[in-house]
Each structure stands twice: as structure tokens, then as C-alpha cells.
Design a protein around this motif. Structure first.
Motif, PDB file in Angstrom:
ATOM      1  N   GLY A 177       0.780  -1.230   0.000  1.00  0.00           N
ATOM      2  CA  GLY A 177       0.000   0.000   0.000  1.00  0.00           C
ATOM      3  C   GLY A 177       0.801   1.264   0.000  1.00  0.00           C
ATOM      4  N   ILE A 178       2.136   1.212   0.016  1.00  0.00           N
ATOM      5  CA  ILE A 178       2.941   2.426   0.018  1.00  0.00           C
ATOM      6  C   ILE A 178       3.578   2.598  -1.339  1.00  0.00           C
ATOM      7  N   GLN A 213     -10.731   4.132  -8.057  1.00  0.00           N
ATOM      8  CA  GLN A 213     -11.098   2.735  -7.846  1.00  0.00           C
ATOM      9  C   GLN A 213      -9.884   1.861  -7.509  1.00  0.00           C
ATOM     10  N   TYR A 214      -8.750   2.124  -8.149  1.00  0.00           N
ATOM     11  CA  TYR A 214      -7.541   1.330  -7.881  1.00  0.00           C
ATOM     12  C   TYR A 214      -7.094   1.523  -6.429  1.00  0.00           C
ATOM     13  N   GLY A 215      -7.013   2.805  -6.010  1.00  0.00           N
ATOM     14  CA  GLY A 215      -6.611   3.093  -4.637  1.00  0.00           C
ATOM     15  C   GLY A 215      -7.615   2.574  -3.624  1.00  0.00           C
ATOM     16  N   LEU A 216      -8.916   2.639  -3.988  1.00  0.00           N
ATOM     17  CA  LEU A 216      -9.976   2.159  -3.099  1.00  0.00           C
ATOM     18  C   LEU A 216      -9.834   0.659  -2.845  1.00  0.00           C
ATOM     19  N   ALA A 217      -9.601  -0.096  -3.912  1.00  0.00           N
ATOM     20  CA  ALA A 217      -9.427  -1.551  -3.764  1.00  0.00           C
ATOM     21  C   ALA A 217      -8.257  -1.865  -2.835  1.00  0.00           C
ATOM     22  N   MET A 218      -7.166  -1.075  -2.957  1.00  0.00           N
ATOM     23  CA  MET A 218      -5.986  -1.305  -2.125  1.00  0.00           C
ATOM     24  C   MET A 218      -6.271  -0.996  -0.653  1.00  0.00           C
ATOM     25  N   SER A 219      -6.917   0.170  -0.379  1.00  0.00           N
ATOM     26  CA  SER A 219      -7.173   0.568   1.004  1.00  0.00           C
ATOM     27  C   SER A 219      -8.179  -0.359   1.687  1.00  0.00           C
ATOM     28  N   SER A 277     -13.450  -5.371  -2.094  1.00  0.00           N
ATOM     29  CA  SER A 277     -12.258  -5.074  -2.888  1.00  0.00           C
ATOM     30  C   SER A 277     -12.182  -5.967  -4.120  1.00  0.00           C
ATOM     31  N   GLU A 278     -12.504  -7.263  -3.935  1.00  0.00           N
ATOM     32  CA  GLU A 278     -12.476  -8.208  -5.052  1.00  0.00           C
ATOM     33  C   GLU A 278     -13.430  -7.765  -6.164  1.00  0.00           C
ATOM     34  N   LYS A 279     -14.629  -7.325  -5.783  1.00  0.00           N
ATOM     35  CA  LYS A 279     -15.636  -6.890  -6.756  1.00  0.00           C
ATOM     36  C   LYS A 279     -15.134  -5.697  -7.570  1.00  0.00           C
ATOM     37  N   ILE A 280     -14.532  -4.719  -6.882  1.00  0.00           N
ATOM     38  CA  ILE A 280     -13.999  -3.526  -7.567  1.00  0.00           C
ATOM     39  C   ILE A 280     -12.840  -3.913  -8.480  1.00  0.00           C
ATOM     40  N   THR A 283      -5.346  -6.230 -11.654  1.00  0.00           N
ATOM     41  CA  THR A 283      -4.786  -7.550 -11.339  1.00  0.00           C
ATOM     42  C   THR A 283      -3.958  -7.534 -10.056  1.00  0.00           C
ATOM     43  N   THR A 284      -3.226  -6.444  -9.818  1.00  0.00           N
ATOM     44  CA  THR A 284      -2.387  -6.368  -8.613  1.00  0.00           C
ATOM     45  C   THR A 284      -3.251  -6.418  -7.355  1.00  0.00           C
TER      46      THR A 284
END
Length: 642
Positions: free
Chosen positions: A3-4, A276-282, A306-309, A316-317
């Protein structure tokens, strides 16, 4: 660290809201279409491309048009700039290979023009790519090259950016003082220029540095100073990222209840701005904290969200990390069935990141090649038919004009015609057979790649099962044995991974394989002792039959050095030499550790690892020689299979 993400400015971009950007895009495209002169068209395209890095497909498309127009009018300066913009567009699409290739083209044009500012920009950009690829020393060399030119030319903001990038490299090399030196130089310039966005970015990076060094209180101080500025300048993206980083500092200190509100604030902002990418990570980070608090229901809820997003946006990451947390959580709850299910999904996501694009490119090239081969065959056959027809017409004209009937000649011509038809159909049949064989070979190549891929995946499943068993036992001896077995499986899996990624499906390049094996083993050991590796490996390719036992030999020897030979604080090193002399391969492995026992005897070994080494050397028809002098040294040679 999860996450960093250290911020490296590839270029200096202004921030604008989405409505303004869309209006500007429409205006610039209208300008491009309305302009009559190619130079004006290119300038409009350059402005459009800079506004659209967040839509890399569009930026790539118009960058290529810009290159075509620049090439058409033979304007070297515009060509250099256009290739630079194409490189940046590829970078934002995640295609580092094409990004570097186009930066090098841009650099060649800037060098031709003796444009030092352009050269410095390219050196910095190529440095960023090498940094992202983990080639830290090469990145550092390029950054310094860029910095020297920039210092000659001036331009403080650009200098500050490169100083920050150098600080990032030293941070990753864990050279804290050096990293701080460059960050502070960058920060001083940005403060002089009142560059608030740059100040916030460097403060955040210093926070990362202290975080990685385990100084979490200092890290939080710099994060919070960065956060104040980001709020002041309404940098919502940066604010969400820094809130996430603060959450991480509390998480690693196991202050889970303090981490939760920072993650929640970060998630709220990311939802607001549509990140959306950052949201899935957080969401994954927040789920990890809930898991640590044993609040498994909330943990699963956030992971499934997170999986759904991630599925929706093709991230993929994040999908890989989500599946990893799911299988780990199910494993903690002893739900082996679900753990195994998500472990397989994790492996599939991980592999797809490496192979999806390469498979797509291979299929594209294969289809292109087959189409060209087909067109060439048709063209050759048509030409032969035309030549045959022309020859027949000429013979008819000569026979008509001379009106001479020569029975013998007619016989020869009939025979020639029969042979011609025979050879023509033979050629046609042979061509068809060759195309069929080629198709069959291509299909077999794809099959072999898939076989190696599946074998490697099965090895990883075995490795995971060994890991599960190790985690479910309190017997240290059993844990140790399972860990060693896992490393041996890993060295064999690596062989198959190298095979399905290579062009030649039967041989492995040994220098690449050994380098990757050392990284794999050193990453798997929880050790504080540092060591250097010296590889003197010639350009040698070995078959799978030889590479597997050789990999297992090095697995045992490297493991032995890491576990028993090295002292903390010493200049520890491992040296591996592999060279070819006529039809023999000579191998030497040595470390400069504490050495082997004085009473060491190959015939009286109790160590399973070294017994295995001796058996494997015999398997490849070699003879093991051990030098018990300074450190440990193992030598053997074997003949190449004929």
C-alpha cells in the motif's frame, strides 16, 4: 511494503479538474483538425497528449500521429519531443519496455541536436523506469547523469525533482543518511520556490524512509506535515494516499484501533474522487486490520468488496493481494478447503500479471507470420502459373507460324507438360504439408509452454501445502524439515518457470537461473546478515535434465552458507563460477564464511543437504571435490550430453 507507493514525478504535471480537462481536450482536438500546417497540428497534439496521460490509449494514439507528422516534415526537435511524449504515455499504461525504447529514441534525437535539457529529461525518465524495475544502481547512475546536466543549465524545480528521485533510490538501498541528504536538498529548493505540491511529496517520501527504517513516530510526523499541505492545496489524491500511509504506521505497530479511522478516511476520499484502484488497495489494508482484531466477518466483507472492484476495473495487482489475504485468513481459521481455493486464485492472478501480455503478443506475431506466409505462398503459385501460361502461349504461336509438326518435339513437349504438372502439384502438396507441419509445431510449442507453466504451478501448490503443514505444527524439527523441502521444490519450480518464459523450451540460461535462485533463497530466509554474490558464469545453456539437479545442488550449498557460514557484520560473500572447457562444464562454489569442520569427511556425512549434493553430482556423472581451507569450497565437473 503493502500500500505504500513512493511518488516519482516522471514529468511535472499541473492539476486540473475533470470538467476543465474535458473542455480543454475538445478545444485542442478541434484546433488540431482545423490547423492547416503540420507544425501547428503537432503543437496542438502535444498539448492534448500532456492532458491525457490518465487515458494512456488515447495519449499513445495521438503521440504516434505526432511522430508521423514530425517525420514527414523532418523536424528533429519535434520528433524528439514526440517520442518523449509517447514514452510517457507508455509509462502510464504500465508498458515499461516500450517506454524505455521510445525514451532512448528521444535521447538519440536530443543528442543529435545537442539539446542538453532534453537529454537530462530523458536520462531522468530512463532512470525512473530502471527504478521501477528494481535496477537501483543503474537508476542512480542515470539520475546523477541527469542531475549534472541540470546543474549546468539551472532550472531549480527540475533539479529538485531529480534530487528527490536520488533520495528514493538511496531509501530503497536502505542508506538512510544518504537518502535524507538528497531529500533535504530537494526540500530546501522547493521551499525557496514555494512549491507546495513538491514539498508535500518530499515530506511524504521522508515519511516512507523513516517508516521503512522502523522509526514510526518520525514517519507519522512527516506524513502529518505532508497531509496539512495536501489539504491546504486540495490535493485529494495525495491526501488519501498519505492517510493510508499513516494507517500503515499504526498497523505495523499493532495499534489497530488507531489505524482504522485513517484507513476509513482514505477510503471515503477515494470513493469521492472515483479512485477505484486506490480504493481496492485501502479496502485490503482495512480488512487486514480487522483480521488482526479477529473481526473476521468485517475482514471478509471488505475483501469481497475489494475483489468486486478489482474485477470490475481489471486491477490484477489488487486482485492478487485480495486473494492472498483471503487464503491467509481462511488458513488462520483452519478452513483448508477455502484456503486452497483462494490460494489457487492467488497463483492464477499472479501468473496472469506475468504472462497475459506476453501470450497476447506471441499470438499476434504468430497470426501475422502465418498470414504473411500464406500470402507469399499464393503469390509464388500465381507467378508460376503465369509463367507456365506464357510459355504455352509462346509455343503455340511458334508452332502456328512455322506450321511444322515434329512428332518427336511434340512428344518431348507432352512429356515436359506432364512433368510440369506433376512437379506443380508436388510443390503445391509439399507447401501444404509444410504449412501443416509448421502449424503442428506451433501448437506443440504452445502446449510445451502450458505444460511447463502447469508443472510450475503444481510445484507452487506443493510448496503451499508444505507451508500449511509447517504452520500447523509446533515441532521445530518438523518445521525445519518442511522448510528445507519447500526450498527444494522452489528450485525445481524455478526451472519450469524459466522454461515457459523462454523462447527455447528445451534449455535454460544458467546465469539468469542462478541469479534468480539466489534471490529466491535469500528472500525466504529471515536473516539480518548481509552478503554479496559474485557470479562468474559464462553464456551457457543447459537442458532440463542437467539444470534441475544443478539447481538443487546450488539450493543446498547456498542454504548451507546462509544458515551456518556467515557472521553478522562481516564482509560475507558467495562466489559461483561456471565455465565450459571443450565438452565439459566446470563448476566451483565457495563462500568466505567460518569454513567446514576440521574433521570434515565426504564419506561420513550426517547432513542430509550435503549428502544430497554428493548424490546429485554423481547423477550428472561428476565427482565432488571439497576444499576445507579458508571458507568452504566445492568443485566438480561433468560432460555435456551428446
Amino acid at each position: 511494503m503493502k500500500g505504500i507507493f513512493p511518488i516519482i514525478f516522471f514529468i511535472l504535471l499541473g492539476l486540473s479538474n475533470n470538467i476543465f480537462a474535458q473542455d480543454a481536450n475538445d478545444i485542442l482536438l478541434k484546433e488540431y483538425h482545423a490547423e492547416k500546417h503540420d507544425t501547428s497540428k503537432i503543437v496542438s497534439l502535444h498539448k492534448y497528449i500532456k492532458l491525457n496521460y490518465s487515458s494512456p490509449d488515447s495519449a499513445i494514439k495521438y503521440s504516434k500521429i505526432s511522430i508521423e507528422l514530425s517525420d514527414k516534415i523532418q523536424n528533429i526537435a519535434l520528433l524528439a519531443k514526440s517520442y518523449n511524449l509517447l514514452a510517457i504515455s507508455y509509462y502510464y499504461s504500465g508498458d515499461l519496455i516500450n517506454s524505455e525504447k521510445n525514451l532512448n529514441r528521444s535521447l538519440s534525437y536530443y543528442t543529435q541536436l545537442k539539446d542538453k535539457r532534453g537529454m537530462a529529461t530523458c536520462y531522468n525518465g530512463i532512470g525512473v523506469i530502471h527504478y521501477d524495475q528494481g535496477k537501483l544502481y543503474r537508476a542512480l547512475q542515470l539520475y546523477i547523469q541527469s542531475l549534472r546536466i541540470k546543474e549546468q543549465l539551472g532550472g531549480q524545480l527540475s533539479i529538485a525533482m531529480t534530487l528527490n528521485n536520488i533520495g528514493n533510490v538511496y531509501k530503497d538501498l536502505e542508506k538512510v543518511e544518504k537518502s535524507l541528504e538528497y531529500y533535504n536538498k530537494s526540500l530546501a529548493i522547493k521551499k525557496t520556490l514555494s512549491d507546495k505540491h513538491g514539498i508535500a511529496m518530499t515530506l511524504n517520501n521522508i515519511g516512507l524512509l523513516y517508516h521503512n527504517n522502523g522509526e514510526y513516530v518520525k514517519a507519522q510526523d512527516y506524513y502529518k506535515r505532508s497531509l496539512i499541505i495536501k489539504k491546504e492545496i486540495s490535493d485529494l489524491h495525495g491526501e488519501a494516499m498519505t492517510l493510508n500511509n499513516i494507517g500503515l504506521t499504526y498497523e505495523v505497530q499493532k495499534k489497530f484501533n488507531l489505524a482504522i479511522p485513517y484507513y476509513e478516511k482514505s477510503i471515503a476520499i477515494k470513493k469521492e474522487i472515483g479512485d477505484q484502484y486506490g480504493l481496492a488497495m485501502s479496502l485490503i489494508n482495512l480488512a487486514t486490520v480487522y483480521r488482526a482484531n479477529k473481526n473476521y466477518s468485517r475482514c471478509y466483507k471488505k475483501l469481497f468488496e475489494s475483489e468486486k472492484i478489482a474485477k470490475k476495473i481489471g486491477a490484477t495487482t489488487q486482485l492478487r493481494d485480495c486473494y492472498q489475504r483471503l487464503y491467509e485468513t481462511y488458513e488462520i481459521q483452519s478452513n483448508i478447503k477455502q484456503a486452497y481455493k483462494y490460494y489457487r486464485l492467488y497463483i492464477a492472478a499472479k501468473d496472469s500479471m506475468m504472462s497475459a501480455e506476453s501470450i497476447k503478443n506471441i499470438q499476434k506475431l504468430q497470426a501475422q507470420y502465418e498470414n504473411e506466409a500464406k500470402q507469399l505462398t499464393i503469390k509464388n503459385l500465381t507467378k508460376k502459373e503465369e509463367l507456365s501460361q506464357a510459355k504455352l502461349d509462346k509455343n503455340k504461336a511458334e508452332l502456328k507460324s512455322k506450321n511444322i509438326i515434329n512428332i518427336g518435339l511434340i512428344g518431348v513437349l507432352i512429356l515436359s507438360a506432364i512433368l510440369g504438372v506433376f512437379f506443380f502439384f508436388s510443390f503445391k502438396q509439399r507447401t501444404k504439408t509444410n504449412l501443416t507441419l509448421k502449424k503442428s509445431l506451433d501448437e506443440k510449442e504452445v502446449l510445451f509452454k502450458e505444460v511447463h507453466h502447469r508443472v510450475k504451478n503444481n510445484f507452487q501448490v506443493i510448496s503451499s501445502l508444505l507451508n500449511l503443514h509447517a504452520n500447523n505444527t509446533d515441532n521445530e524439527a518438523v518445521k525445519k524439515a518442511l522448510g528445507e523441502a519447500k526450498d527444494r521444490v522452489g528450485s525445481m519450480a524455478l526451472v519450469h518457470e524459466k522454461l515457459y518464459q523462454s523462447k527455447d523450451l528445451t534449455q535454460i540460461k544458467m546465469d539468469e537461473y542462478i541469479s534468480q535462485l539466489i534471490m529466491h533463497l535469500s528472500d525466504g530466509f529471515d536473516i539480518e546478515t548481509e552478503f554479496a554474490t559474485i557470479l562468474k558464469i559464462e553464456d551457457i545453456y543447459l537442458s532440463i535434465e542437467t539444470a534441475v539437479p544443478l539447481g538443487l545442488i546450488f539450493n543446498e550449498l547456498i542454504t548451507n552458507s546462509l544458515k551456518y557460514a556467515f557472521k553478522k557484520g562481516a564482509n560475507n560473500s558467495i562466489e559461483i563460477e561456471i565455465k565450459k572447457i571443450e565438452d565439459k562444464i566446470q563448476v566451483e562454489y565457495k563462500d568466505n564464511g567460518i569454513g567446514l569442520p576440521k574433521n570434515f569427511d565426504l564419506d561420513k556425512l550426517e547432513s542430509l543437504g550435503l549428502n544430497l549434493v554428493q548424490i546429485l553430482v554423481l547423477q550428472i556423472q561428476g565427482e565432488l571435490v571439497v576444499d576445507t581451507g579458508k571458507g568452504a569450497c566445492f568443485r566438480f565437473e561433468f560432460s555435456l550430453p551428446k
